[in-house]
Design an enzyme around this catalytic site. Structure first.
Site, PDB file in Angstrom:
ATOM      1  N   SER A 145      14.754  21.328 -16.471  1.00 17.90           N
ATOM      2  CA  SER A 145      13.509  22.237 -16.717  1.00 17.90           C
ATOM      3  C   SER A 145      13.742  23.446 -17.420  1.00 17.90           C
ATOM      4  O   SER A 145      14.820  23.962 -17.030  1.00 17.90           O
ATOM      5  CB  SER A 145      12.511  22.514 -15.294  1.00 17.90           C
ATOM      6  OG  SER A 145      11.883  23.468 -15.446  1.00 17.90           O
ATOM      7  N   GLU A 181       9.681   7.968 -16.998  1.00 19.64           N
ATOM      8  CA  GLU A 181       8.341   8.444 -17.324  1.00 19.64           C
ATOM      9  C   GLU A 181       8.157   7.867 -18.387  1.00 19.64           C
ATOM     10  O   GLU A 181       6.929   7.703 -18.939  1.00 19.64           O
ATOM     11  CB  GLU A 181       8.235  10.021 -17.313  1.00 19.64           C
ATOM     12  CG  GLU A 181       8.458  10.347 -15.627  1.00 19.64           C
ATOM     13  CD  GLU A 181       8.569  11.916 -15.537  1.00 19.64           C
ATOM     14  OE1 GLU A 181       7.666  12.617 -14.799  1.00 19.64           O
ATOM     15  OE2 GLU A 181       9.477  12.629 -16.280  1.00 19.64           O
ATOM     16  N   LYS A 237      15.784  21.876 -11.399  1.00 20.75           N
ATOM     17  CA  LYS A 237      15.148  20.453 -11.617  1.00 20.75           C
ATOM     18  C   LYS A 237      15.907  19.475 -12.271  1.00 20.75           C
ATOM     19  O   LYS A 237      16.845  19.839 -13.018  1.00 20.75           O
ATOM     20  CB  LYS A 237      13.912  20.652 -12.291  1.00 20.75           C
ATOM     21  CG  LYS A 237      12.808  21.455 -11.940  1.00 20.75           C
ATOM     22  CD  LYS A 237      11.839  20.614 -10.549  1.00 20.75           C
ATOM     23  CE  LYS A 237      11.213  19.393 -11.101  1.00 20.75           C
ATOM     24  NZ  LYS A 237      10.134  19.663 -11.751  1.00 20.75           N
ATOM     25  N   HIS A 244       0.905  -1.278  -0.002  1.00 23.50           N
ATOM     26  CA  HIS A 244      -0.176  -0.210  -0.040  1.00 23.50           C
ATOM     27  C   HIS A 244       0.918   1.152  -0.102  1.00 23.50           C
ATOM     28  O   HIS A 244       0.590   2.223   0.620  1.00 23.50           O
ATOM     29  CB  HIS A 244      -0.973   0.053   1.024  1.00 23.50           C
ATOM     30  CG  HIS A 244      -1.737  -1.399   1.363  1.00 23.50           C
ATOM     31  ND1 HIS A 244      -3.026  -1.440   0.847  1.00 23.50           N
ATOM     32  CD2 HIS A 244      -1.330  -2.344   2.121  1.00 23.50           C
ATOM     33  CE1 HIS A 244      -3.425  -2.669   1.298  1.00 23.50           C
ATOM     34  NE2 HIS A 244      -2.378  -3.409   2.171  1.00 23.50           N
TER      35      HIS A 244
END
Ligand code: ARG
Length: 445
Positions: free
Chosen positions: A275, A288, A281, A154
């Site tokens: 970024s 991804e 970043k 979980h």
């Protein structure tokens, strides 16, 4: 040039011609199409349709085409598909004999043959990609043999495990993917050639000999089935969709684990981006995209199953889309497996952060309950006792190993001092399949 102009008075509408054309996609079948045509030509020679001289010029002409053209060159040429290109080019080269090559076959059995040859090769390449990922995981497991992390259920800290146990969980998943692809390869390994358009061929082609020449294990038993069977495409797509599902789960874990919040992993700059706005970043774009491509590949499977559903028996032009589906999935899977392997090979482990998280002694709660079991307390009762201890520690803002457990059961007086050390918790799970098992540190299977 068209292979079917004779019956028609009119030329196709350009926009339809554009739609109908598959050469941009099926040019990658150039080499397998030529191999299959050479095998067919030999079969025609052996049943007396071609003279020795005709066969020789066909065989040589086909070989030359293979040497002279690459799929990329062929892609943009003005032919309907790769079969049309090869036959037209052959006939330009060698003249009349070229016009005999298509005797006793149809593009329906031809394309099914070509595509099966292609998929057999594709599976071989993918199996090697999977093995390379497994190898990278085993290397990381061995390199960081002492590293521990929390295992989550979980997405909440559950029990500490070895990093190697984590890596090997994926080695197992990928082993099943590899196994599934290899099993499926056995069902791809069937020669359709000789099935003609739908009913078979009027010539006594020696199909077994053609199969041997092309390296197929078997020949198809029913021409109607063989010309419209694309189970092998569905199986391939389904197997790679599941492979990508596994890759996406690893990707998702590592996106989390490399975040500041977890801080377990540092991804290489080679698989991350910055970024355009936020100078600080470092984004996990590679992982991804793997996660996203898993969705895209699953969509291709779903789309192709929809295409096959309710399709009338026998060849239908819908089947031409099988190449679009499989090739796009194949490319996405190969890219993903390569980037995944590289990501695993270049990741840095922040073992101190991992260890700190793994040392959260609440993850030893089960071990405390099991300790009481060894003293004769029924598990249901020991679970209750430890739950009360957990509650009390939480209320006091303390770790489980910071409170006096004897308040909850006198048996805890016997508890060894390092009982809740994560290394001990891990080592206790020494049965086969557990994180403490010696097996979990052995090689790949
Ligand atoms: N380009 C076609 C395909 O990929 C080849 C078979 C064409 N057959 C036909 N009867 N039109 O399926």
């Amino acid at each position: 040039m068209k292979l079917w102009q004779g019956r028609f008075d009119e030329q196709p509408e350009p926009v339809f011609e554009k739609m109908n054309r598959s050469l941009g996609v099926d040019a990658v079948l150039l080499d397998v199409d030529i191999r299959a045509s050479r095998a067919h030509a030999r079969a025609l020679l052996n049943c007396g349709i071609l003279t020795q001289a005709e066969w020789q010029s066909i065989d040589k002409g086909l070989e030359e085409i293979l040497l002279e053209y690459t799929p990329d060159q062929v892609k943009a040429m003005p032919y309907e598909d790769v079969h049309t290109f090869v036959e037209a080019t052959l006939t330009q080269k060698i003249g009349a004999a070229g016009q005999k090559l298509h005797t006793g076959r149809s593009r329906n059995d031809q394309v099914a043959t070509d595509f099966r040859l292609f998929v057999k090769k594709a599976i071989g390449l993918l199996v090697a990609d999977i093995e390379a990922v497994q190898h990278a995981l085993v290397e990381s497991a061995n390199k960081h043999a002492a590293a521990l992390i929390p295992a989550y259920t979980h997405l909440r800290r559950a029990q500490p495990i070895r990093w190697s146990h984590y890596c090997r969980a994926f080695v197992e998943m990928f082993a099943r993917d590899r196994e599934r692809l290899m099993e499926a390869a056995g069902r791809v390994d069937v020669l359709p050639l000789g099935s003609g358009a739908v009913a078979g061929s009027n010539f006594p082609l020696d199909r077994e000999a053609v199969a041997r020449e092309l390296g197929f294990a078997r020949i198809s038993a029913n021409s109607l089935d063989a010309t419209c069977d694309r189970d092998f495409v569905v199986e391939f797509l389904s197997n790679v969709a599941l492979l990508m599902t596994h890759a996406s789960r690893l990707a998702e874990d590592w996106i989390l684990y490399s975040s500041d919040e977890f801080g377990f992993l540092e991804l290489s700059e080679k698989v991350t981006t910055g970024s355009s706005l936020m100078p600080q970043k470092k984004n996990p774009d590679g992982l991804e995209l793997i996660r996203a491509k898993a969705a895209v590949v699953a969509g291709v499977l779903s789309g192709f199953l929809s295409l096959m559903k309710g399709l009338p028996t026998g060849y239908n032009k819908d089947l031409q889309e099988d190449k679009v589906a499989l090739l796009s999935a194949f490319e996405n899977v190969r890219l993903s497996m390569t980037v995944l392997r590289f990501t695993i090979q270049t990741v840095e482990l922040k073992t101190a952060r991992m260890m700190k998280a793994a040392a959260d002694s609440f993850m030893g709660a089960t071990d405390l309950a099991d300790f009481l079991v060894t003293k004769g307390v029924p598990f249901r009762a020991s679970h209750e006792i430890v739950a009360r201890a957990v509650r009390s520690a939480l209320d006091q803002g303390k770790q489980l190993d910071e409170i006096d457990l004897r308040e909850f059961s006198p048996f805890f007086a016997d508890l060894p001092p390092d009982y809740l050390a994560p290394e001990r918790i891990v080592a206790r799970k020494a049965l086969i399949g557990g994180t403490g098992a010696a097996l979990s540190n052995s090689g790949t299977r």
